[in-house]
Design a protein around this motif. Structure first.
Motif: not given
Length: 257
Positions: A222-226, A228-231, A234-235
């Motif tokens: 989900k992070a990559q699709s948006q 965003l990094s995972i941090f 969902d840090g």
């Protein structure tokens, strides 16, 4: 002077781009100056970091850098503090023939990066899943190789291809190249297969360093699709903690040598 690390595996779908992106963010979060380089014609890393802005870089990308149509300082994009990118582009595949036919073709990236290496602590290179001129350039430039590995039967068997290629590069263009480690990726405990393959991997390659295992994670997808990094996404999650642990491990390994 920067430590240059190629994230590479000739098998596709093992998570090279996800590893490059999130390890880069993790190192930058630790205060390290990081340059990411996308030498994959599919430009997934670039798209994940700058989205449709990738279209802006037709005349300043890793392809134009390798064909000497642009200078390295012209190709660098600031993603955030401590994190920069040399992007790929849709036209990278078209540049391949020109690079293959050029003089000293396997050292194009090495020569292009030399002026800016003192500006960074780490350079991470995301590579295509094939043995071609881009991967050869990357490995010729690198101090280390980090190999993401999906713990499937074919994933473990494919490790030998990477080791054969590294041996060839060490003999021909970069005798200093070393294996930094193997990163088991997309790990799940829902079946016994990954655990079995991990045991087989340790038995088959006892001298290959096994680094932090990255769990299979919906949050990563989900992070990559948006973009965003995972941090950022969902840090406090398992995947973010795993990447932070991996970054600490990489720093300890590199700075201890």
């Amino acid at each position: 002077m920067a430590v240059v690390v190629s994230i590479a595996n000739q098998k596709g779908g093992v998570g090279k781009t996800t590893l490059t992106l999130n390890l880069g963010h993790a190192l930058a979060n630790r205060g390290k100056r990081v340059l990411l380089i996308d030498v994959d014609p599919q430009f997934n890393l670039t798209f994940g970091l700058v989205s449709l802005d990738v279209l802006k870089y037709e005349n300043s990308n890793v392809g134009t850098l390798l064909t000497k149509e642009s200078e390295v300082t012209e190709t660098i994009i600031e993603v955030k503090e401590n994190l920069h990118l040399i992007p790929s582009h849709l036209n990278l595949s078209q540049k391949e023939i020109e690079i293959i036919n050029s003089y000293n073709r396997e050292r194009r990236l090495e020569k292009a990066l030399k002026p800016i290496l003192p500006d960074y602590d780490y350079v991470l290179i995301d590579n295509p899943p094939s043995m071609g001129i881009f991967l050869v350039n990357s490995l010729t430039t690198s101090d280390y190789v980090l190999i993401p590995l999906e713990l499937s039967y074919f994933g473990v068997i494919g490790m030998q291809l990477m080791f054969n290629l590294m041996r060839m590069i060490k003999e021909e263009t970069n005798e200093q190249l070393s294996l930094l480690g193997i990163v088991p990726n997309k790990f799940t405990r829902q079946t016994k297969v990954p655990k079995t393959r991990l045991k087989e991997l340790k038995e088959t390659y006892p001298n290959a360093p096994l680094l932090t295992t990255i769990p299979q994670s919906v949050a990563l997808e989900k992070a990559q699709s948006q973009g965003l990094s995972i941090f950022e996404f969902d840090g406090d999650g398992r995947a973010a903690k795993a990447f932070l642990k991996l970054a600490n491990e990489v720093i300890n390994l590199v700075e201890r040598r």
